[in-house]
Write an enzyme that holds these catalytic residues in place. Structure first.
Site, PDB file in Angstrom:
ATOM      1  N   GLU A  21       0.837  -1.206   0.000  1.00  0.00           N
ATOM      2  CA  GLU A  21       0.000   0.000   0.000  1.00  0.00           C
ATOM      3  C   GLU A  21       0.868   1.251   0.000  1.00  0.00           C
ATOM      4  O   GLU A  21       0.520   2.259  -0.619  1.00  0.00           O
ATOM      5  CB  GLU A  21      -0.920   0.022   1.224  1.00  0.00           C
ATOM      6  CG  GLU A  21      -2.010  -1.030   1.197  1.00  0.00           C
ATOM      7  CD  GLU A  21      -2.859  -0.981   2.447  1.00  0.00           C
ATOM      8  OE1 GLU A  21      -4.006  -0.501   2.353  1.00  0.00           O
ATOM      9  OE2 GLU A  21      -2.378  -1.422   3.518  1.00  0.00           O
ATOM     10  N   LYS A  99     -11.511   4.211   2.216  1.00  0.00           N
ATOM     11  CA  LYS A  99     -10.666   3.430   1.307  1.00  0.00           C
ATOM     12  C   LYS A  99     -11.632   2.577   0.492  1.00  0.00           C
ATOM     13  O   LYS A  99     -12.130   1.569   0.967  1.00  0.00           O
ATOM     14  CB  LYS A  99      -9.721   2.517   2.099  1.00  0.00           C
ATOM     15  CG  LYS A  99      -8.567   3.213   2.764  1.00  0.00           C
ATOM     16  CD  LYS A  99      -7.776   2.290   3.665  1.00  0.00           C
ATOM     17  CE  LYS A  99      -6.839   1.409   2.920  1.00  0.00           C
ATOM     18  NZ  LYS A  99      -5.896   0.689   3.808  1.00  0.00           N
TER      19      LYS A  99
END
Length: 122
Positions: A21, A99
């Site tokens: 990420e 997200k």
């Protein structure tokens, strides 16, 4: 107290717990509610008497793009604190950070964190 809502602010950033990420990045979406007094602007019809929300949108997008935290909790607090510090007229802010494509196997939903903070909490 009056409230301005800004929704669907998107930015590509590198905050996340997993190493990939922080390398590959991902999209984030932010909604904010900004509490302030708009009565003067309502009378004068002048942008200098209110909040120029373009600057808030730019601030949020910049923070998403340049921050590299392990936790979205840190990012949402950073966004709230930055708005309260940068925008004199705003006395309270609510930030919802999402997200939309969290890297969790067999999970197609989105993860959101909501935080409400006022100038007195700084």
């Amino acid at each position: 107290m009056d409230c301005i809502h800004l929704t669907g602010i998107r930015g590509y950033g590198y905050t996340g717990y997993l190493p990939e990420e922080q390398v590959l990045g991902q999209w984030f979406e932010v909604d904010v509610r900004l509490w302030l007094d708009i009565s003067t602007a309502a009378k004068t019809d002048a942008i200098e008497d209110t909040l120029d929300y373009r600057s808030v949108i730019s601030l949020i997008q910049h923070l998403i793009k340049t921050s590299k935290f392990a936790l979205v909790e840190k990012l949402v607090v950073t966004i709230a604190d930055s708005i309260l510090q940068e925008c004199d007229r705003v006395i309270k802010v609510q930030v919802t950070l999402s997200k939309p494509a969290a890297p969790i196997p067999d999970f197609g939903g989105k993860i959101s964190i909501e935080l409400t903070k006022s100038k007195s909490n700084l």
